[in-house]
Design a protein around this motif. Structure first.
Motif, PDB file in Angstrom:
ATOM      1  N   ASN A 299       0.734  -1.194  -0.028  1.00 35.64           N
ATOM      2  CA  ASN A 299      -0.082   0.038  -0.091  1.00 35.64           C
ATOM      3  C   ASN A 299       0.879   1.255  -0.065  1.00 35.64           C
ATOM      4  O   ASN A 299       0.169   2.384   0.042  1.00 35.64           O
ATOM      5  CB  ASN A 299      -0.896  -0.021   1.190  1.00 35.64           C
ATOM      6  N   MET A 300       2.116   0.960  -0.270  1.00 32.30           N
ATOM      7  CA  MET A 300       3.191   2.227  -0.354  1.00 32.30           C
ATOM      8  C   MET A 300       2.886   2.672  -1.765  1.00 32.30           C
ATOM      9  O   MET A 300       2.506   1.912  -2.624  1.00 32.30           O
ATOM     10  CB  MET A 300       4.422   1.899  -0.098  1.00 32.30           C
ATOM     11  N   ASP A 301       3.316   3.810  -2.139  1.00 29.56           N
ATOM     12  CA  ASP A 301       3.229   4.554  -3.236  1.00 29.56           C
ATOM     13  C   ASP A 301       4.016   3.657  -4.475  1.00 29.56           C
ATOM     14  O   ASP A 301       5.037   2.793  -4.144  1.00 29.56           O
ATOM     15  CB  ASP A 301       3.909   5.825  -3.290  1.00 29.56           C
ATOM     16  N   ALA A 302       3.171   3.239  -5.399  1.00 32.24           N
ATOM     17  CA  ALA A 302       3.576   2.495  -6.596  1.00 32.24           C
ATOM     18  C   ALA A 302       5.167   2.552  -6.900  1.00 32.24           C
ATOM     19  O   ALA A 302       5.924   1.544  -7.141  1.00 32.24           O
ATOM     20  CB  ALA A 302       2.651   2.099  -7.614  1.00 32.24           C
ATOM     21  N   VAL A 303       5.531   3.667  -7.274  1.00 31.36           N
ATOM     22  CA  VAL A 303       6.823   4.191  -7.777  1.00 31.36           C
ATOM     23  C   VAL A 303       7.954   4.022  -6.667  1.00 31.36           C
ATOM     24  O   VAL A 303       9.029   3.427  -6.851  1.00 31.36           O
ATOM     25  CB  VAL A 303       7.018   5.433  -8.314  1.00 31.36           C
ATOM     26  N   ARG A 304       7.519   4.714  -5.596  1.00 24.40           N
ATOM     27  CA  ARG A 304       8.466   4.108  -4.418  1.00 24.40           C
ATOM     28  C   ARG A 304       8.799   2.907  -3.831  1.00 24.40           C
ATOM     29  O   ARG A 304       9.736   2.254  -3.471  1.00 24.40           O
ATOM     30  CB  ARG A 304       8.214   5.018  -2.959  1.00 24.40           C
ATOM     31  N   THR A 305       7.513   1.916  -4.111  1.00 23.55           N
ATOM     32  CA  THR A 305       7.594   0.339  -3.772  1.00 23.55           C
ATOM     33  C   THR A 305       8.728   0.065  -4.840  1.00 23.55           C
ATOM     34  O   THR A 305       9.463  -0.858  -4.209  1.00 23.55           O
ATOM     35  CB  THR A 305       6.327  -0.336  -4.089  1.00 23.55           C
ATOM     36  N   ARG A 306       8.697   0.215  -6.068  1.00 19.97           N
ATOM     37  CA  ARG A 306       9.447  -0.211  -7.035  1.00 19.97           C
ATOM     38  C   ARG A 306      10.940   0.222  -6.743  1.00 19.97           C
ATOM     39  O   ARG A 306      12.000  -0.565  -6.651  1.00 19.97           O
ATOM     40  CB  ARG A 306       9.238   0.264  -8.330  1.00 19.97           C
ATOM     41  N   HIS A 307      11.214   1.332  -6.596  1.00 20.79           N
ATOM     42  CA  HIS A 307      12.792   2.092  -6.380  1.00 20.79           C
ATOM     43  C   HIS A 307      13.270   1.734  -5.047  1.00 20.79           C
ATOM     44  O   HIS A 307      14.442   1.140  -4.892  1.00 20.79           O
ATOM     45  CB  HIS A 307      12.775   3.392  -6.485  1.00 20.79           C
ATOM     46  N   GLU A 308      12.396   1.852  -4.105  1.00 18.93           N
ATOM     47  CA  GLU A 308      12.928   1.671  -2.754  1.00 18.93           C
ATOM     48  C   GLU A 308      12.714   0.102  -1.922  1.00 18.93           C
ATOM     49  O   GLU A 308      13.674  -0.403  -1.657  1.00 18.93           O
ATOM     50  CB  GLU A 308      12.435   2.666  -1.545  1.00 18.93           C
ATOM     51  N   LEU A 309      11.767  -0.433  -2.116  1.00 22.22           N
ATOM     52  CA  LEU A 309      11.595  -1.797  -1.502  1.00 22.22           C
ATOM     53  C   LEU A 309      12.141  -2.815  -2.439  1.00 22.22           C
ATOM     54  O   LEU A 309      12.432  -3.824  -2.025  1.00 22.22           O
ATOM     55  CB  LEU A 309      10.006  -1.900  -1.177  1.00 22.22           C
ATOM     56  N   VAL A 310      11.972  -2.749  -3.921  1.00 20.49           N
ATOM     57  CA  VAL A 310      12.363  -3.836  -4.648  1.00 20.49           C
ATOM     58  C   VAL A 310      13.793  -3.618  -5.079  1.00 20.49           C
ATOM     59  O   VAL A 310      14.458  -4.558  -4.990  1.00 20.49           O
ATOM     60  CB  VAL A 310      11.260  -3.773  -5.982  1.00 20.49           C
ATOM     61  N   ASP A 311      13.975  -2.396  -5.754  1.00 17.83           N
ATOM     62  CA  ASP A 311      15.413  -2.258  -6.025  1.00 17.83           C
ATOM     63  C   ASP A 311      16.495  -1.872  -4.890  1.00 17.83           C
ATOM     64  O   ASP A 311      17.689  -2.058  -5.363  1.00 17.83           O
ATOM     65  CB  ASP A 311      15.371  -1.064  -7.278  1.00 17.83           C
ATOM     66  N   GLY A 312      15.867  -1.456  -3.831  1.00 18.91           N
ATOM     67  CA  GLY A 312      16.553  -0.969  -2.652  1.00 18.91           C
ATOM     68  C   GLY A 312      17.455   0.447  -2.799  1.00 18.91           C
ATOM     69  O   GLY A 312      18.389   0.453  -2.318  1.00 18.91           O
ATOM     70  N   ASP A 313      16.970   1.156  -3.736  1.00 17.20           N
ATOM     71  CA  ASP A 313      17.620   2.359  -3.923  1.00 17.20           C
ATOM     72  C   ASP A 313      16.641   3.423  -3.022  1.00 17.20           C
ATOM     73  O   ASP A 313      15.738   3.907  -3.102  1.00 17.20           O
ATOM     74  CB  ASP A 313      17.156   2.910  -5.313  1.00 17.20           C
ATOM     75  N   ARG A 314      17.514   3.716  -1.696  1.00 19.62           N
ATOM     76  CA  ARG A 314      17.044   4.632  -0.812  1.00 19.62           C
ATOM     77  C   ARG A 314      17.505   6.007  -0.773  1.00 19.62           C
ATOM     78  O   ARG A 314      17.655   6.654   0.389  1.00 19.62           O
ATOM     79  CB  ARG A 314      16.985   4.023   0.595  1.00 19.62           C
ATOM     80  N   ASN A 315      18.308   6.466  -1.899  1.00 23.06           N
ATOM     81  CA  ASN A 315      19.056   7.510  -1.919  1.00 23.06           C
ATOM     82  C   ASN A 315      18.369   8.662  -2.799  1.00 23.06           C
ATOM     83  O   ASN A 315      18.759   9.693  -2.665  1.00 23.06           O
ATOM     84  CB  ASN A 315      20.362   7.226  -2.546  1.00 23.06           C
ATOM     85  N   ARG A 316      17.038   8.263  -2.928  1.00 25.37           N
ATOM     86  CA  ARG A 316      16.264   9.397  -3.807  1.00 25.37           C
ATOM     87  C   ARG A 316      15.544  10.207  -2.969  1.00 25.37           C
ATOM     88  O   ARG A 316      14.857  10.955  -3.584  1.00 25.37           O
ATOM     89  CB  ARG A 316      15.488   8.420  -5.124  1.00 25.37           C
ATOM     90  N   ASP A 317      15.195   9.880  -1.808  1.00 24.55           N
ATOM     91  CA  ASP A 317      14.341  10.772  -0.753  1.00 24.55           C
ATOM     92  C   ASP A 317      13.034  10.751  -1.318  1.00 24.55           C
ATOM     93  O   ASP A 317      12.267  11.643  -1.166  1.00 24.55           O
ATOM     94  CB  ASP A 317      14.784  12.160  -0.687  1.00 24.55           C
ATOM     95  N   GLY A 318      12.383   9.738  -2.016  1.00 24.08           N
ATOM     96  CA  GLY A 318      11.199   9.478  -2.563  1.00 24.08           C
ATOM     97  C   GLY A 318      10.796  10.357  -3.459  1.00 24.08           C
ATOM     98  O   GLY A 318       9.599  10.901  -3.633  1.00 24.08           O
ATOM     99  N   LYS A 319      11.820  11.039  -4.468  1.00 22.32           N
ATOM    100  CA  LYS A 319      11.480  11.913  -5.466  1.00 22.32           C
ATOM    101  C   LYS A 319      11.426  11.012  -6.676  1.00 22.32           C
ATOM    102  O   LYS A 319      12.432  10.251  -7.083  1.00 22.32           O
ATOM    103  CB  LYS A 319      12.602  12.953  -5.578  1.00 22.32           C
ATOM    104  N   ALA A 320      10.654  11.597  -7.641  1.00 20.20           N
ATOM    105  CA  ALA A 320      10.327  11.003  -9.069  1.00 20.20           C
ATOM    106  C   ALA A 320      11.640  11.551  -9.940  1.00 20.20           C
ATOM    107  O   ALA A 320      12.325  12.518  -9.632  1.00 20.20           O
ATOM    108  CB  ALA A 320       9.002  11.432  -9.615  1.00 20.20           C
ATOM    109  N   THR A 321      11.855  10.810 -10.998  1.00 21.24           N
ATOM    110  CA  THR A 321      13.043  11.115 -11.882  1.00 21.24           C
ATOM    111  C   THR A 321      12.325  11.160 -13.283  1.00 21.24           C
ATOM    112  O   THR A 321      10.802  11.099 -13.276  1.00 21.24           O
ATOM    113  CB  THR A 321      14.083  10.004 -12.100  1.00 21.24           C
TER     114      THR A 321
END
Length: 534
Positions: A299-321
């Motif tokens: 139930n986390m934001d879909a984009v942040r789920t992909r970047h942070e929870l699946v890919d493990g990229d936690r350096n984006r501070d939840g910002k879109a590219t």
């Protein structure tokens, strides 16, 4: 292999206890699954939280902090029915009419107009507002058109996991000549704004109808015409207020889940979804604990789920590219405790901008706060029992003004120039167009949420309130599918997943994610274990 912490019992995990996560957890538990639900915050319900505040003389105020408009209660009814329960045993809902009261800027023609639920009553109201008979009849045509769009959505869009028009149109099953007629009726390639003005050219009424798209945090000039169907949902199914505030909705879902055996772990953030051979096998918590799971609903934001929870990229501070979907808008929320309320307000009110094109261009194209914004108000004291949300005669006034999602050059610090100046812009708008000239003298309690606060508090994308924008005249209605392609056994719920934002849609997304997981037989061991235990 991940390290298993304390239990080897097969379970389904839900990440995030917002409305979508609570709906998914309750639905899965009702179908016999063992469910554990995690949330980083110490409360359950996500944005549907509550604020309590005291005035200088001990005045007590209560505010809903997030969503305030409940429509389509049949979504909630369906979730409770999964467990053989009656929603009315958990919630007391009051139907509101007028649904909104609209205040128009003098430069746009001025006036006050109520949005009425009954079409005949609304036509009479429009006649009294000065619309010629031909335009009044066209409002009737618009409602009938919106009803057709709503039917199309019910047939092809709602209650199923889709992420594109290809998913929506099952060539081997539902596609036929009637379906093709429905596709043409969707007016793909046309915007909400242009479609509304085809039926209702009067600029103030059109501005009122434009704001159905504000449920999805998007511009009516950039959103597809199919979203006009939202008008039918509201006209035919009403606008409702849960006694106790919209906070009563997550509390009811939480109670249902507890009765069904859901384990809730508030204050425990998930930092990683763990996969093996492309399939979900568990999650890692911020504490370092690793939990074995057979499937996961995020139930986390879909984009942040992909970047942070699946890919493990936690350096984006939840910002879109630039490669990510566009976030929906954010907003500034003022919670104003008033010593005296305003009798001319309805429960829900819109204080409209002088020029919608100027407003939406600023927010969605230039990425700046609108110079003359529209403000949405919730004045709940007129519906709740006296003294329950504000001292008798007072008001707990909720004020929301949409802003762009977070941009790098925006500093929304509470003591900074951007917030302090925009707060005054909002108050000035309410004092003039909203007909509250002495508003500042009546404020005895005040608190605010800024786009940065929303970003930090709710772990959303760029501070977006409504997930992903619905822009794009051909594909804007589509969000990431509830059946994720990021990992086998991963499902998505919430405003950034299908079918999108707004209270009923978010809860529907939770139901769809749970239903799809069940249909996929994604966690059979978790279901068998629950059945054996109960």
């Amino acid at each position: 292999m991940i390290a298993i912490n304390s239990t080897n019992e097969p379970r389904v995990g839900v990440i995030g206890a917002g409305l979508g996560g609570l709906a998914a957890a309750a639905t899965l538990a009702a179908r016999g699954y063992r469910v554990v639900c995690f949330d980083k915050n110490p409360w359950l319900g996500g944005k549907a939280a509550q604020l309590h505040g005291d005035g200088p003389s001990g005045e007590k105020f209560r505010f809903d902090m997030g969503p305030t408009i409940l429509t389509v209660p049949k979504v909630l009814e369906r979730i409770f029915a999964e467990a053989g329960r009656d929603m009315n045993d958990y919630l007391e809902l009051v139907r509101l009419d007028p649904q909104w009261r609209c205040f128009f800027d003098d430069s746009a023609g001025g006036g006050v107009l109520d949005l009425r639920e009954d079409v005949a009553a609304m036509k009479q109201t429009l006649s009294g507002f000065g619309l010629p008979s031909g335009d009044v009849a066209k409002y009737d045509e618009f409602v009938r058109y919106a009803e057709r769009l709503h039917r199309i959505s019910d047939d092809f869009y709602f209650w199923k996991a889709i992420g594109s028009i290809k998913d929506m149109m099952d060539i081997g099953g539902t596609m036929n000549l009637e379906t093709l007629k429905d596709v043409l009726a969707m007016r793909m390639g046309r915007s909400v704004a242009s479609t509304i003005r085809k039926y209702v050219p009067e600029k103030r009424v059109a501005q009122m109808l434009d704001h159905f798209t504000q449920y999805v945090g998007s511009s009516p000039y950039g959103s597809p015409a199919i979203l006009c169907g939202i008008a039918s949902m509201q006209v035919n199914e009403g606008v409702w207020y849960p006694i106790g505030g919209t906070r009563a909705v997550p509390e009811a879902l939480h109670k249902l889940g507890e009765e069904l055996g859901v384990e809730y772990r508030a204050g425990e953030a998930v930092t990683r979804i763990v996969k093996e051979d492309g399939a979900v096998v568990g999650v890692t918590l911020e504490s370092g604990e690793q939990v074995s799971l057979d499937a996961v609903v995020s139930n986390m934001d879909a984009v942040r789920t992909r970047h942070e929870l699946v890919d493990g990229d936690r350096n984006r501070d939840g910002k879109a590219t630039g490669a990510d979907p566009e976030p929906a808008c954010s907003g500034v929320v003022l919670y104003l405790g008033l010593s005296r309320g305003y009798d001319h307000l309805a429960h829900h009110d819109f204080v409209f901008s002088r020029d919608p094109e100027e407003e939406f261009d600023a927010i969605y194209h230039r990425g700046e706060p609108a110079p003359d914004p529209t403000a949405y108000l919730a004045a709940t004291a007129r519906t709740e029992a006296p003294g329950s949300v504000a001292p008798e005669g007072g008001e707990a006034l909720y004020v929301l003004v949409h802003t762009p999602y977070l941009r790098p050059h925006h500093d929304w610090s509470k003591d900074g120039e951007l917030f302090t100046s925009y707060r005054q812009t909002i108050l000035d708008k309410l004092k003039t167009t909203g007909q509250m000239p002495d508003l500042e003298e009546r404020i005895v309690f005040e608190q605010a949420l800024t786009p940065q606060d929303i970003h930090d508090r709710y772990r959303v994308l760029n501070g977006a309130i409504y997930g992903l924008a619905s822009h794009g005249l051909w594909t804007g209605a589509f969000k990431p599918s509830n059946r994720s392609d990021l990992a086998e056994g991963l499902y998505l719920a919430g405003g950034a997943a299908h079918p999108g934002p707004g209270m009923p849609m978010v809860m529907m997304s939770g139901w769809i994610a749970a239903d799809t997981l069940d249909r996929d037989d994604a966690a059979p061991a978790a279901k068998r274990e629950k059945a054996a235990a109960g």
